[in-house]
Write an enzyme that holds these catalytic residues in place. Structure first.
Site, PDB file in Angstrom:
ATOM      1  N   ALA A  63     106.169 -49.845  12.826  1.00  0.00           N
ATOM      2  CA  ALA A  63     107.492 -51.069  13.354  1.00  0.00           C
ATOM      3  C   ALA A  63     107.026 -51.958  12.400  1.00  0.00           C
ATOM      4  O   ALA A  63     105.648 -52.220  11.954  1.00  0.00           O
ATOM      5  CB  ALA A  63     108.023 -51.107  14.599  1.00  0.00           C
ATOM      6  N   ASN A  64     108.108 -53.168  12.769  1.00  0.00           N
ATOM      7  CA  ASN A  64     107.731 -54.498  12.576  1.00  0.00           C
ATOM      8  C   ASN A  64     107.342 -55.066  13.086  1.00  0.00           C
ATOM      9  O   ASN A  64     107.673 -54.489  14.906  1.00  0.00           O
ATOM     10  CB  ASN A  64     108.578 -55.111  11.701  1.00  0.00           C
ATOM     11  CG  ASN A  64     108.980 -54.387  10.205  1.00  0.00           C
ATOM     12  OD1 ASN A  64     108.947 -53.251   9.303  1.00  0.00           O
ATOM     13  ND2 ASN A  64     109.272 -55.826   9.202  1.00  0.00           N
ATOM     14  N   ARG A  65     106.385 -56.504  13.298  1.00  0.00           N
ATOM     15  CA  ARG A  65     106.383 -56.704  14.689  1.00  0.00           C
ATOM     16  C   ARG A  65     107.935 -57.578  14.890  1.00  0.00           C
ATOM     17  O   ARG A  65     108.168 -58.709  13.418  1.00  0.00           O
ATOM     18  CB  ARG A  65     104.856 -58.276  14.276  1.00  0.00           C
ATOM     19  CG  ARG A  65     103.858 -57.457  14.501  1.00  0.00           C
ATOM     20  CD  ARG A  65     102.577 -58.810  14.408  1.00  0.00           C
ATOM     21  NE  ARG A  65     101.183 -58.085  13.628  1.00  0.00           N
ATOM     22  CZ  ARG A  65     100.517 -57.698  14.377  1.00  0.00           C
ATOM     23  NH1 ARG A  65     100.981 -57.041  15.947  1.00  0.00           N
ATOM     24  NH2 ARG A  65      99.399 -57.111  13.504  1.00  0.00           N
ATOM     25  N   SER A  66     108.141 -57.722  16.116  1.00  0.00           N
ATOM     26  CA  SER A  66     109.629 -58.184  16.089  1.00  0.00           C
ATOM     27  C   SER A  66     109.489 -58.346  17.960  1.00  0.00           C
ATOM     28  O   SER A  66     109.542 -57.253  18.430  1.00  0.00           O
ATOM     29  CB  SER A  66     110.710 -57.842  15.355  1.00  0.00           C
ATOM     30  OG  SER A  66     111.312 -58.927  15.868  1.00  0.00           O
ATOM     31  N   ALA A  78     112.483 -51.866  10.041  1.00  0.00           N
ATOM     32  CA  ALA A  78     111.697 -50.851   9.536  1.00  0.00           C
ATOM     33  C   ALA A  78     112.104 -51.053   7.954  1.00  0.00           C
ATOM     34  O   ALA A  78     113.133 -50.619   7.693  1.00  0.00           O
ATOM     35  CB  ALA A  78     110.617 -49.681   9.645  1.00  0.00           C
TER      36      ALA A  78
END
Ligand code: CTP
Ligand code: CA
Length: 224
Positions: free
Chosen positions: A33-36, A101
């Site tokens: 995942a991305n950081r968000s 992502a």
């Protein structure tokens, strides 16, 4: 706010907002995942609804809960997000705040991958995910009149955002510098540069809620 919902300059407008990260499974218990946090997306959806818009809020698994007064569609992966966005069209505007992502894991395992201590390491093969923003920006009659992307950059913010706007075919890019040390990622404030066909406009650093309000007002002005 409750009494004001549905009334205001965006009354009768339908706006799709994507938010949060997407999770791309490796196996049933692991993902990339991305950081968000989803904070900016939630704030924007709230601000648009407060101006009277019907907001379809397509959200990945975000830390911040969705705001009141929006229609929530929960998704996990980029492909699910694309399907939910397509199902939400037609719309007057679409705003893509999600940290999607870029890649998914090819052939995610159906069962938990077991660790073999000291043994072979799992090998992951990635595949490119659909670009939801670029896809929607390239639609024909179904294309929302205003398509807005966000761009989290760590260097050359304006140049990268301008190139991204051209590449994706969207109307605006809201760019921000998320370099470590700015405290913006996961923090309460944002400092954005709005890139439109007229050029780049840098806004002072302010709370995310205020960025959202200014952006919502700008969207209302443009759709009027
Ligand atoms: N976006 C999207 N679908 C993707 C990737 C990105 O809709 N698969 C959207 C994001 O929601 C954002 C915009 O595109 O509004 C820009 O995302 P960003 O990650 O900055 O752009 P990329 O083209 O993926 O470039 P890179 O990650 O290499 O900077
Ligand atoms: Ca990306």
């Amino acid at each position: 706010i409750e009494a004001a919902l549905g009334e205001g300059p965006l009354s009768g407008r339908r706006i799709v907002v994507t938010s949060g990260p997407t999770h791309e499974p490796i196996d049933p218990v692991r993902y990339i995942a991305n950081r968000s946090s989803g904070a900016q997306g939630a704030a924007l959806a709230h601000a648009l609804a407060a101006l009277g818009a019907h907001v379809v809020f397509v959200t990945g698994p975000a830390a911040v809960p969705p705001p009141e007064g929006v229609e929530v569609r929960r998704v996990e992966t980029a492909r699910e997000m694309l399907a939910a966005v397509e199902a939400a069209l037609p719309a007057d505007a679409a705003v893509f705040t999600a940290a999607v992502a870029d890649w998914r894991v090819e052939g995610a395992a159906q069962e938990k991958i077991k660790k073999v201590p000291g043994g072979d390491l799992p090998q992951l093969t990635f595949r490119e995910n659909p670009d939801i923003l670029a896809h929607v920006a390239a639609l024909g009659p179904q294309r929302p009149r205003l398509v807005v992307g966000f761009a989290a950059e760590t260097q050359d913010v304006v140049a990268n955002a301008t190139a991204k706007r051209d590449r994706k075919g969207c109307d605006w890019i809201v760019a921000n510098d998320v370099s470590p040390g700015t405290g913006i990622m996961g923090g309460p404030e944002n400092a954005v540069t709005l890139v439109t066909e007229d050029g780049a406009e840098s806004w002072p650093r302010m709370p995310k809620a205020e960025v959202a309000e200014r952006l919502a007002a700008r969207i209302a002005e443009t759709l009027a």
